[in-house]
Design an enzyme around this catalytic site. Structure first.
Site, PDB file in Angstrom:
ATOM      1  CB  SER A  78      -0.883  -0.023   1.243  1.00  0.00           C
ATOM      2  OG  SER A  78      -1.414   1.252   1.493  1.00  0.00           O
ATOM      3  CE1 TYR A 100      -4.146  -1.762   5.441  1.00  0.00           C
ATOM      4  CE2 TYR A 100      -3.143   0.324   4.802  1.00  0.00           C
ATOM      5  CZ  TYR A 100      -3.707  -0.885   4.457  1.00  0.00           C
ATOM      6  OH  TYR A 100      -3.845  -1.216   3.133  1.00  0.00           O
ATOM      7  CD  GLU A 122      -2.624   5.253   4.019  1.00  0.00           C
ATOM      8  OE1 GLU A 122      -2.225   5.638   5.124  1.00  0.00           O
ATOM      9  OE2 GLU A 122      -3.257   5.975   3.233  1.00  0.00           O
TER      10      GLU A 122
HETATM   11  P1  NDP Z   1     -11.373  -4.865   1.528  1.00  0.00           P
HETATM   12  O1  NDP Z   1     -11.370  -4.356   2.915  1.00  0.00           O
HETATM   13  O2  NDP Z   1     -12.539  -4.548   0.630  1.00  0.00           O
HETATM   14  O3  NDP Z   1     -11.220  -6.467   1.551  1.00  0.00           O
HETATM   15  C1  NDP Z   1     -10.469  -7.112   2.518  1.00  0.00           C
HETATM   16  C2  NDP Z   1     -10.721  -8.597   2.422  1.00  0.00           C
HETATM   17  O4  NDP Z   1      -9.942  -9.273   3.425  1.00  0.00           O
HETATM   18  C3  NDP Z   1     -12.173  -9.018   2.667  1.00  0.00           C
HETATM   19  O5  NDP Z   1     -12.497 -10.049   1.759  1.00  0.00           O
HETATM   20  C4  NDP Z   1     -12.135  -9.566   4.080  1.00  0.00           C
HETATM   21  O6  NDP Z   1     -13.128 -10.511   4.367  1.00  0.00           O
HETATM   22  C5  NDP Z   1     -10.769 -10.237   4.072  1.00  0.00           C
HETATM   23  N1  NDP Z   1     -10.236 -10.537   5.405  1.00  0.00           N
HETATM   24  C6  NDP Z   1     -10.098  -9.708   6.455  1.00  0.00           C
HETATM   25  N2  NDP Z   1      -9.555 -10.355   7.493  1.00  0.00           N
HETATM   26  C7  NDP Z   1      -9.339 -11.637   7.101  1.00  0.00           C
HETATM   27  C8  NDP Z   1      -8.796 -12.780   7.718  1.00  0.00           C
HETATM   28  N3  NDP Z   1      -8.373 -12.759   8.985  1.00  0.00           N
HETATM   29  N4  NDP Z   1      -8.711 -13.923   7.008  1.00  0.00           N
HETATM   30  C9  NDP Z   1      -9.155 -13.980   5.735  1.00  0.00           C
HETATM   31  N5  NDP Z   1      -9.694 -12.917   5.090  1.00  0.00           N
HETATM   32  C10 NDP Z   1      -9.781 -11.756   5.765  1.00  0.00           C
HETATM   33  O7  NDP Z   1     -10.004  -4.371   0.840  1.00  0.00           O
HETATM   34  P2  NDP Z   1      -9.717  -3.974  -0.680  1.00  0.00           P
HETATM   35  O8  NDP Z   1     -10.332  -4.963  -1.572  1.00  0.00           O
HETATM   36  O9  NDP Z   1      -9.993  -2.537  -0.865  1.00  0.00           O
HETATM   37  O10 NDP Z   1      -8.132  -4.107  -0.730  1.00  0.00           O
HETATM   38  C11 NDP Z   1      -7.511  -5.354  -1.039  1.00  0.00           C
HETATM   39  C12 NDP Z   1      -6.125  -5.388  -0.441  1.00  0.00           C
HETATM   40  O11 NDP Z   1      -5.353  -4.313  -0.979  1.00  0.00           O
HETATM   41  C13 NDP Z   1      -6.078  -5.203   1.069  1.00  0.00           C
HETATM   42  O12 NDP Z   1      -5.014  -5.968   1.560  1.00  0.00           O
HETATM   43  C14 NDP Z   1      -5.779  -3.721   1.237  1.00  0.00           C
HETATM   44  O13 NDP Z   1      -5.166  -3.467   2.478  1.00  0.00           O
HETATM   45  C15 NDP Z   1      -4.853  -3.496   0.058  1.00  0.00           C
HETATM   46  N6  NDP Z   1      -4.813  -2.150  -0.474  1.00  0.00           N
HETATM   47  C16 NDP Z   1      -5.975  -1.538  -0.826  1.00  0.00           C
HETATM   48  C17 NDP Z   1      -5.964  -0.278  -1.364  1.00  0.00           C
HETATM   49  C18 NDP Z   1      -7.226   0.396  -1.790  1.00  0.00           C
HETATM   50  O14 NDP Z   1      -7.174   1.594  -2.057  1.00  0.00           O
HETATM   51  N7  NDP Z   1      -8.339  -0.313  -1.893  1.00  0.00           N
HETATM   52  C19 NDP Z   1      -4.688   0.449  -1.555  1.00  0.00           C
HETATM   53  C20 NDP Z   1      -3.510  -0.343  -1.245  1.00  0.00           C
HETATM   54  C21 NDP Z   1      -3.597  -1.577  -0.703  1.00  0.00           C
HETATM   55  P3  NDP Z   1     -14.608 -10.060   4.883  1.00  0.00           P
HETATM   56  O15 NDP Z   1     -15.400  -9.799   3.622  1.00  0.00           O
HETATM   57  O16 NDP Z   1     -15.071 -11.249   5.622  1.00  0.00           O
HETATM   58  O17 NDP Z   1     -14.453  -8.843   5.717  1.00  0.00           O
HETATM   59  P1  GDP Z   2      -6.690   5.668   3.374  1.00  0.00           P
HETATM   60  O1  GDP Z   2      -5.846   6.560   2.525  1.00  0.00           O
HETATM   61  O2  GDP Z   2      -6.440   4.219   3.156  1.00  0.00           O
HETATM   62  O3  GDP Z   2      -6.656   6.024   4.810  1.00  0.00           O
HETATM   63  O4  GDP Z   2      -8.190   5.867   2.810  1.00  0.00           O
HETATM   64  P2  GDP Z   2      -9.476   6.594   3.425  1.00  0.00           P
HETATM   65  O5  GDP Z   2     -10.462   6.711   2.308  1.00  0.00           O
HETATM   66  O6  GDP Z   2      -9.935   5.932   4.676  1.00  0.00           O
HETATM   67  O7  GDP Z   2      -8.945   8.042   3.834  1.00  0.00           O
HETATM   68  C1  GDP Z   2      -8.369   8.925   2.894  1.00  0.00           C
HETATM   69  C2  GDP Z   2      -8.200  10.304   3.512  1.00  0.00           C
HETATM   70  O8  GDP Z   2      -9.489  10.886   3.741  1.00  0.00           O
HETATM   71  C3  GDP Z   2      -7.458  10.323   4.867  1.00  0.00           C
HETATM   72  O9  GDP Z   2      -6.527  11.377   4.845  1.00  0.00           O
HETATM   73  C4  GDP Z   2      -8.573  10.636   5.863  1.00  0.00           C
HETATM   74  O10 GDP Z   2      -8.144  11.359   7.018  1.00  0.00           O
HETATM   75  C5  GDP Z   2      -9.474  11.522   5.009  1.00  0.00           C
HETATM   76  N1  GDP Z   2     -10.861  11.620   5.515  1.00  0.00           N
HETATM   77  C6  GDP Z   2     -11.520  12.761   5.815  1.00  0.00           C
HETATM   78  N2  GDP Z   2     -12.734  12.484   6.290  1.00  0.00           N
HETATM   79  C7  GDP Z   2     -12.855  11.120   6.291  1.00  0.00           C
HETATM   80  C8  GDP Z   2     -13.911  10.247   6.686  1.00  0.00           C
HETATM   81  O11 GDP Z   2     -14.977  10.643   7.136  1.00  0.00           O
HETATM   82  N3  GDP Z   2     -13.675   8.895   6.538  1.00  0.00           N
HETATM   83  C9  GDP Z   2     -12.495   8.432   6.041  1.00  0.00           C
HETATM   84  N4  GDP Z   2     -12.336   7.108   5.899  1.00  0.00           N
HETATM   85  N5  GDP Z   2     -11.487   9.249   5.689  1.00  0.00           N
HETATM   86  C10 GDP Z   2     -11.661  10.581   5.809  1.00  0.00           C
END
Ligand code: NDP
Ligand code: GDP
Length: 331
Positions: free
Chosen positions: A127, A151, A129
């Site tokens: 990520s 995270y 992040e």
């Molecule tokens: P989501 O939060 O939508 O999906 C996370 C998935 O992980 C869900 O299917 C969840 O299951 C599963 N999960 C959580 N805990 C466990 C566990 N203990 N064992 C097995 N499965 C588990 O994330 P995204 O699809 O948005 O992101 C995919 C990956 O990419 C993540 O690792 C995220 O951190 C990373 N990422 C995402 C970004 C983004 O902008 N979306 C940016 C950079 C990295 P359940 O449905 O049961 O909750």
């Molecule tokens: P992140 O980059 O994975 O933390 O994705 P998020 O969508 O959770 O947050 C992106 C940015 O939006 C961060 O800088 C947050 O502080 C800002 N933000 C401002 N208001 C909110 C809110 O109500 N919810 C979330 N999730 N983020 C917020």
């Protein structure tokens, strides 16, 4: 027919990746963690119309035995580790769980693959992040990391474990350093969905305002559909590696609000309230990625602009709320 194994298949990226892999004629096996609501955890796959085309198996990233057993029986050619506790804000409330799932969970899966299927190609969902307090104005694969949340720290451990397993055991393990990517399937707690859902509620008269935290933070937002393509491309390369995936454009939360409310013909300034209690203990002020390596080596570039994506998300949230309203009227 090649087989892929996707952890986190019920999440946003898992659903879009599964769809892409089906289009590419893979057998798609996805891991689901046991839930008392198993009828609704496949909702994203159902939304894409592919729920009945994927094989779902029970397992959990924190249970190494379950992972070994699954990798042994599925015999995947490609493993995509997308599962995580993925919400930054929640990671301060549950730092240990975040470490167990997001950090050690990745190590568990790497171990399972090393033990049971070392020839499989491995993808780790890293990520942006991890850049946190940015050390360079545009972040690429050489930019030093400075994580700012439990995270991001957990992701950094998983990232380095992936690099280490590649270097130690010669595994084809790649890490995609993906900048924020969104879609109508994004979790409702993330800021883009909070905004597009808020716009839909306000437009339909279900809410009068939208409370957010820091409006000045900037993110490099792309579309999940574009980003899962980059994941697949990484595993098609002869050699494994690390790749930044980003659009190269950064936008404030404020401008995101302007775009989303504007799409519905509304002025965000009349509805959005910034509440100090919604700010984070430590913020990532700005992220801006340089995906030059992904373009040069993978031929990858984003195809969906932010405005287009936000329009799609607002329309999807309007449709969801309208469907709920209709269902309520019928009962
Ligand atoms: P989501 O939060 O939508 O999906 C996370 C998935 O992980 C869900 O299917 C969840 O299951 C599963 N999960 C959580 N805990 C466990 C566990 N203990 N064992 C097995 N499965 C588990 O994330 P995204 O699809 O948005 O992101 C995919 C990956 O990419 C993540 O690792 C995220 O951190 C990373 N990422 C995402 C970004 C983004 O902008 N979306 C940016 C950079 C990295 P359940 O449905 O049961 O909750
Ligand atoms: P992140 O980059 O994975 O933390 O994705 P998020 O969508 O959770 O947050 C992106 C940015 O939006 C961060 O800088 C947050 O502080 C800002 N933000 C401002 N208001 C909110 C809110 O109500 N919810 C979330 N999730 N983020 C917020």
């Amino acid at each position: 027919m090649p087989t892929c194994f996707i952890t986190g298949i019920t999440g946003q990226d898992g659903a879009y990746l599964a769809q892409l892999m089906l289009q590419k004629n893979y057998r798609v096996v996805g891991m689901m963690r046991r839930s008392s609501s198993s009828d609704i955890v496949g909702e994203r796959l159902r939304w894409l119309g592919i729920l009945d085309q994927v094989e779902l198996v029970d397992g959990n990233l924190i249970d190494l035995a379950s992972l070994i057993r699954l990798v042994e029986t599925i015999k995947p050619d490609e493993v995509y580790n997308l599962a995580a506790q993925s919400f930054v804000a929640a990671s301060w409330h549950q730092p240990l769980l975040t470490g167990q799932v997001t950090a050690l969970g990745a190590a568990n899966l790497l171990e399972a693959v090393r033990i049971a299927r070392p020839e499989a190609r491995f993808y780790q969902a890293s990520s942006s992040e991890m850049y946190g307090l940015i050390q360079q104005p545009r972040q690429n694969e050489q930019t030093p990391f400075y994580p700012r949340s439990p995270y991001a720290i957990a992701k950094l451990y998983a990232h380095w474990m992936t690099v280490n397993y590649r270097e130690s055991f010669g595994m084809h393990a790649s890490s995609g350093i993906l900048f924020n990517h969104e879609s109508p399937l994004r979790g409702i707690e993330f800021v883009t969905r909070r905004v597009t859902d808020g716009v839909a509620r306000i437009k339909l008269g279900l809410a009068r305002e939208l409370s957010l935290g820091n409006l000045d933070a900037k993110r490099d937002w792309g579309h999940a559909r574009d980003y899962v393509r980059a994941m697949w491309l990484m595993l098609q390369q002869e050699k494994p590696g690390d790749y930044v995936v980003a659009t190269g454009r950064t936008t404030t939360i404020r401008d995101l609000c302007r775009i989303a409310f504007g799409h519905a013909g509304l002025d965000y300034e009349q509805y959005v309230v910034s509440r100090p209690e919604l700010r984070r203990p430590a913020e990532v002020d700005v992220l801006l990625g340089d995906a030059g390596k992904a373009l040069a080596a993978l031929g990858w570039q984003p195809t969906i602009r932010l405005e287009e994506m936000i329009a799609e998300m607002v329309e999807a949230d309007l449709a969801r709320h309208r469907a709920r309203q209709r269902a309520q009227l019928q009962t």
